[in-house]
Design a protein around this motif. Structure first.
Motif, PDB file in Angstrom:
ATOM      1  N   ILE A 169      36.185  41.980  31.236  1.00 25.64           N
ATOM      2  CA  ILE A 169      35.990  41.930  32.608  1.00 25.64           C
ATOM      3  C   ILE A 169      36.463  40.623  33.162  1.00 25.64           C
ATOM      4  O   ILE A 169      36.036  39.426  32.892  1.00 25.64           O
ATOM      5  N   ASP A 170      37.277  40.450  34.269  1.00 28.33           N
ATOM      6  CA  ASP A 170      37.576  39.471  35.059  1.00 28.33           C
ATOM      7  C   ASP A 170      36.436  39.376  36.054  1.00 28.33           C
ATOM      8  O   ASP A 170      36.990  40.262  37.135  1.00 28.33           O
ATOM      9  N   ALA A 171      35.485  38.647  36.038  1.00 29.90           N
ATOM     10  CA  ALA A 171      34.322  38.903  36.914  1.00 29.90           C
ATOM     11  C   ALA A 171      34.675  37.557  37.922  1.00 29.90           C
ATOM     12  O   ALA A 171      33.320  36.939  38.109  1.00 29.90           O
ATOM     13  N   ALA A 172      35.643  37.072  38.058  1.00 33.44           N
ATOM     14  CA  ALA A 172      35.867  35.852  39.051  1.00 33.44           C
ATOM     15  C   ALA A 172      35.187  35.804  40.007  1.00 33.44           C
ATOM     16  O   ALA A 172      34.528  34.687  40.346  1.00 33.44           O
ATOM     17  N   HIS A 173      34.991  37.002  40.857  1.00 33.56           N
ATOM     18  CA  HIS A 173      34.398  37.119  41.967  1.00 33.56           C
ATOM     19  C   HIS A 173      32.876  37.267  42.080  1.00 33.56           C
ATOM     20  O   HIS A 173      32.317  37.361  42.956  1.00 33.56           O
TER      21      HIS A 173
ATOM     22  N   GLU B  17      35.459  22.987  39.855  1.00 30.73           N
ATOM     23  CA  GLU B  17      36.430  23.689  39.090  1.00 30.73           C
ATOM     24  C   GLU B  17      35.346  24.336  37.828  1.00 30.73           C
ATOM     25  O   GLU B  17      34.441  23.478  37.488  1.00 30.73           O
ATOM     26  N   GLY B  18      35.616  25.373  37.433  1.00 27.23           N
ATOM     27  CA  GLY B  18      34.763  25.848  36.316  1.00 27.23           C
ATOM     28  C   GLY B  18      34.851  27.452  35.928  1.00 27.23           C
ATOM     29  O   GLY B  18      35.379  28.002  36.868  1.00 27.23           O
ATOM     30  N   GLY B  19      34.388  27.649  35.106  1.00 23.74           N
ATOM     31  CA  GLY B  19      34.272  29.343  34.509  1.00 23.74           C
ATOM     32  C   GLY B  19      33.375  29.250  33.378  1.00 23.74           C
ATOM     33  O   GLY B  19      32.708  28.345  33.083  1.00 23.74           O
TER      34      GLY B  19
ATOM     35  N   THR C  38      36.375  28.342  46.052  1.00 22.26           N
ATOM     36  CA  THR C  38      36.476  29.500  47.027  1.00 22.26           C
ATOM     37  C   THR C  38      35.494  30.624  46.483  1.00 22.26           C
ATOM     38  O   THR C  38      35.409  31.798  47.206  1.00 22.26           O
ATOM     39  N   LYS C  39      34.947  30.615  45.425  1.00 19.31           N
ATOM     40  CA  LYS C  39      33.961  31.445  44.985  1.00 19.31           C
ATOM     41  C   LYS C  39      32.935  31.320  45.448  1.00 19.31           C
ATOM     42  O   LYS C  39      32.415  30.054  45.701  1.00 19.31           O
ATOM     43  N   PRO C  40      31.663  32.459  45.360  1.00 15.63           N
ATOM     44  CA  PRO C  40      30.528  32.095  46.205  1.00 15.63           C
ATOM     45  C   PRO C  40      29.529  31.007  45.330  1.00 15.63           C
ATOM     46  O   PRO C  40      28.754  30.744  45.836  1.00 15.63           O
TER      47      PRO C  40
ATOM     48  N   SER D  90      36.741  25.566  31.475  1.00 13.99           N
ATOM     49  CA  SER D  90      37.008  24.555  32.662  1.00 13.99           C
ATOM     50  C   SER D  90      37.542  25.466  33.775  1.00 13.99           C
ATOM     51  O   SER D  90      37.552  24.841  34.845  1.00 13.99           O
ATOM     52  N   ASN D  91      37.787  26.674  33.706  1.00 14.34           N
ATOM     53  CA  ASN D  91      38.086  27.551  34.751  1.00 14.34           C
ATOM     54  C   ASN D  91      38.176  29.198  34.319  1.00 14.34           C
ATOM     55  O   ASN D  91      38.221  29.227  33.048  1.00 14.34           O
ATOM     56  N   CYS D  92      38.182  30.015  35.151  1.00  7.02           N
ATOM     57  CA  CYS D  92      38.259  31.324  34.590  1.00  7.02           C
ATOM     58  C   CYS D  92      39.516  31.709  33.938  1.00  7.02           C
ATOM     59  O   CYS D  92      39.378  32.510  33.016  1.00  7.02           O
ATOM     60  N   THR D  93      40.689  31.365  34.315  1.00  9.06           N
ATOM     61  CA  THR D  93      41.929  31.621  33.884  1.00  9.06           C
ATOM     62  C   THR D  93      41.951  31.091  32.399  1.00  9.06           C
ATOM     63  O   THR D  93      42.083  32.032  31.769  1.00  9.06           O
ATOM     64  N   THR D  94      41.414  29.941  32.150  1.00  9.23           N
ATOM     65  CA  THR D  94      41.218  29.663  30.793  1.00  9.23           C
ATOM     66  C   THR D  94      40.263  30.179  29.890  1.00  9.23           C
ATOM     67  O   THR D  94      40.813  30.870  29.087  1.00  9.23           O
TER      68      THR D  94
ATOM     69  N   THR E  46      45.072  42.560  42.352  1.00 13.47           N
ATOM     70  CA  THR E  46      43.948  41.713  41.844  1.00 13.47           C
ATOM     71  C   THR E  46      44.870  40.221  42.040  1.00 13.47           C
ATOM     72  O   THR E  46      46.065  40.288  42.699  1.00 13.47           O
ATOM     73  N   PHE E  47      44.098  39.377  41.786  1.00 11.66           N
ATOM     74  CA  PHE E  47      44.630  37.758  41.948  1.00 11.66           C
ATOM     75  C   PHE E  47      45.656  37.581  40.779  1.00 11.66           C
ATOM     76  O   PHE E  47      45.292  38.198  39.565  1.00 11.66           O
ATOM     77  N   ILE E  48      46.645  37.003  41.126  1.00 13.48           N
ATOM     78  CA  ILE E  48      47.553  36.393  40.057  1.00 13.48           C
ATOM     79  C   ILE E  48      47.265  36.271  38.716  1.00 13.48           C
ATOM     80  O   ILE E  48      47.779  36.405  37.791  1.00 13.48           O
ATOM     81  N   ALA E  49      45.937  35.331  38.669  1.00  8.10           N
ATOM     82  CA  ALA E  49      45.526  34.912  37.282  1.00  8.10           C
ATOM     83  C   ALA E  49      45.156  36.307  36.401  1.00  8.10           C
ATOM     84  O   ALA E  49      45.229  36.183  35.026  1.00  8.10           O
ATOM     85  N   SER E  50      44.857  37.257  36.919  1.00  9.16           N
ATOM     86  CA  SER E  50      44.396  38.555  36.089  1.00  9.16           C
ATOM     87  C   SER E  50      45.527  38.816  35.275  1.00  9.16           C
ATOM     88  O   SER E  50      45.265  39.235  33.877  1.00  9.16           O
TER      89      SER E  50
HETATM   90  C1  PLP Z   1      40.116  32.878  41.494  1.00  9.64           C
HETATM   91  C2  PLP Z   1      40.380  34.047  40.302  1.00  9.64           C
HETATM   92  C3  PLP Z   1      40.707  34.010  39.097  1.00  9.64           C
HETATM   93  C4  PLP Z   1      40.962  32.449  38.573  1.00  9.64           C
HETATM   94  O1  PLP Z   1      40.049  31.590  38.334  1.00  9.64           O
HETATM   95  P1  PLP Z   1      39.969  30.297  38.236  1.00  9.64           P
HETATM   96  O2  PLP Z   1      38.879  29.604  38.119  1.00  9.64           O
HETATM   97  O3  PLP Z   1      40.678  29.454  39.596  1.00  9.64           O
HETATM   98  O4  PLP Z   1      40.966  29.986  36.918  1.00  9.64           O
HETATM   99  C5  PLP Z   1      41.032  34.916  38.228  1.00  9.64           C
HETATM  100  N1  PLP Z   1      40.880  36.105  38.637  1.00  9.64           N
HETATM  101  C6  PLP Z   1      40.572  36.489  39.972  1.00  9.64           C
HETATM  102  C7  PLP Z   1      40.422  37.947  40.540  1.00  9.64           C
HETATM  103  C8  PLP Z   1      40.285  35.411  41.046  1.00  9.64           C
HETATM  104  O5  PLP Z   1      40.226  35.722  42.127  1.00  9.64           O
END
Ligand code: PLP
Length: 400
Positions: A167-171, A204-206, A197-199, A71-75, A96-100
């Motif tokens: 790896i948090d490859a969110a970006h 929503e999704g991951g 906001t991602k490319p 459902s998203n990268c955080t999950t 890094t972003f909060i979620a990491s």
């Molecule tokens: C956006 C982001 C996330 C979280 O992604 P979601 O899909 O919004 O949960 C995690 N890590 C980094 C570095 C991000 O920028």
């Protein structure tokens, strides 16, 4: 070039109306509309054929055995850490972003922050080596702003120490490593964000990519409450499913992504061509041979040379109707939720200078507007504004 007055000094703003920081680029063609209607009519809005097909197409695109949509990268990151059965500490960047960091805390693990390199903005492998100890359960790398972190060094290190590298490859969706392989093919697992906001976005999704078939299987169970189908839950999962609608949006966009990323890179080159000559501004260094997807275009503002602090530049740009973001300020170790952990580990956090590059960058980094279908004209205007502001830095400085 003779500069007219910046808007902050009474000149006309370079933009007539505010430009967005970021916009989702999607392929909303008639086929997608038809597909969304089909999903609605079918009654199968989750756990259906779109998600399965999207996972296969993403795995093929990246060149990896398994892709698990969430459902998203955080999950996704929460579930990867959970499925690895970790206990103890996770070494990760603070820049890094909060979620990491939150995914570490949600698993009852303790974050240990390692410093980044000032030039690449990503984890400094030497600092990671110093932070890894007997309590370390995993290392969590981040491909900051879409540029890959130093995976060769981190893989060597984590193999030697016998801890998994996640790896948090969110970006990073669509980017490549220096060896030409796609981001998503390394570590124990890489987790992408598909948020707007991602490319590359599905609303929503991951998506999680991995070579490990057992881990992929566990993740599929985990995203479904840990229920393997028998209603005898085998692990503490949660609802981490991607909807059929999101999967359909992703499938519709994926074939176009390489073109979108080329547009994005050409906008970044345009920014860099226009701004390279401005003293006191510099850019993230992309590892030799790697390709960033530039989730963000960040400039580092050196006040002594530029003539203004980062925040003063941001204010002057706001007067020109140009929004910016100070990513990532405050960095994680300076956020309220993390104070406790900062105090726990004085050897890695809090002792003077240990996160020096992180704090240095957090004070200087400024993200400029960028999205894949942004008009070139916007880049030109933003750069025009930066030049003007730089040319009048002394007068702007005198006003504060
Ligand atoms: C956006 C982001 C996330 C979280 O992604 P979601 O899909 O919004 O949960 C995690 N890590 C980094 C570095 C991000 O920028």
């Amino acid at each position: 070039m003779k500069s007219s007055l910046p808007a902050a000094l009474g000149g006309l703003p370079v933009l007539e109306s505010e430009t967005p920081m970021a916009r989702p680029t999607v392929n909303a063609d008639p086929q997608l509309h038809a597909l969304l209607h089909e999903i609605l009519a079918s009654g199968q809005m989750t756990n259906g054929a779109q998600v399965t097909a999207f996972e296969r197409e993403v795995a093929d695109f990246i060149g990896i055995e398994h892709a698990v949509a969430v459902s998203n990268c955080t999950t996704g990151l929460m579930l990867v850490l959970r499925c690895l059965g970790l206990e103890g500490e996770v070494v990760l960047p603070s820049f890094t972003f909060i979620a990491s960091g939150h995914v570490v805390l949600w698993n009852g693990l303790r974050p240990v922050f390692a410093d980044v390199c000032k030039e690449t903005f990503t984890l400094d492998p030497d600092r990671v080596a110093a932070a890894v100890g007997s309590e370390t359960a995993a290392v969590l790398g981040v491909h900051t702003f879409g540029a890959p972190c130093d995976m060769d060094a981190l893989e060597r290190l984590t193999e030697t120490r016998g801890v998994p590298l996640v790896i948090d490859a969110a970006h990073g969706f669509g980017g490549t490593y220096p060896d030409g392989s796609r981001i998503g093919t390394k570590g124990v697992a890489e987790v992408f964000s598909l948020s707007p906001t991602k490319p590359f976005t599905t609303g929503e999704g991951g998506i999680i990519t991995t070579r490990d078939g057992m881990l992929a299987e566990a993740l599929r169970t985990a995203r479904n409450y840990g229920n393997p189908g028998s209603y005898d839950s085998v692990l503490l999962g949660l609802n981490g499913r991607l909807t059929e609608f999101s999967a359909a949006i992703g499938r519709s966009g994926l074939p176009f992504l390489p073109v979108w990323l080329e547009q994005r890179r050409s906008l970044v080159e345009r920014y860099q061509d226009h701004l390279r000559g401005v003293s006191g501004l510099s850019f993230q260094r992309i590892p030799e041979g790697a390709r960033s997807v530039y989730k963000d275009l960040c400039v580092v503002v050196d006040a002594a040379q530029f003539g203004l602090e980062r925040d003063q530049l941001a204010d002057a740009l706001a007067a020109e109707r140009i929004p910016t973001r100070p990513y990532f300020d405050p960095p994680l170790h300076q956020q309220s939720v993390y104070h406790k952990y900062a105090a726990d580990r004085l050897d890695s956090v809090g002792a003077e200078g240990t996160l020096g590059a992180t704090e240095w960058l957090a004070r200087r980094a400024l993200t400029l507007p960028l999205y894949s279908h942004m008009p070139e004209e916007v880049v030109d205007r933003v750069c025009q504004a930066v030049h003007r502001i730089h040319a009048h830095a002394d007068e702007l400085q005198a006003r504060v």
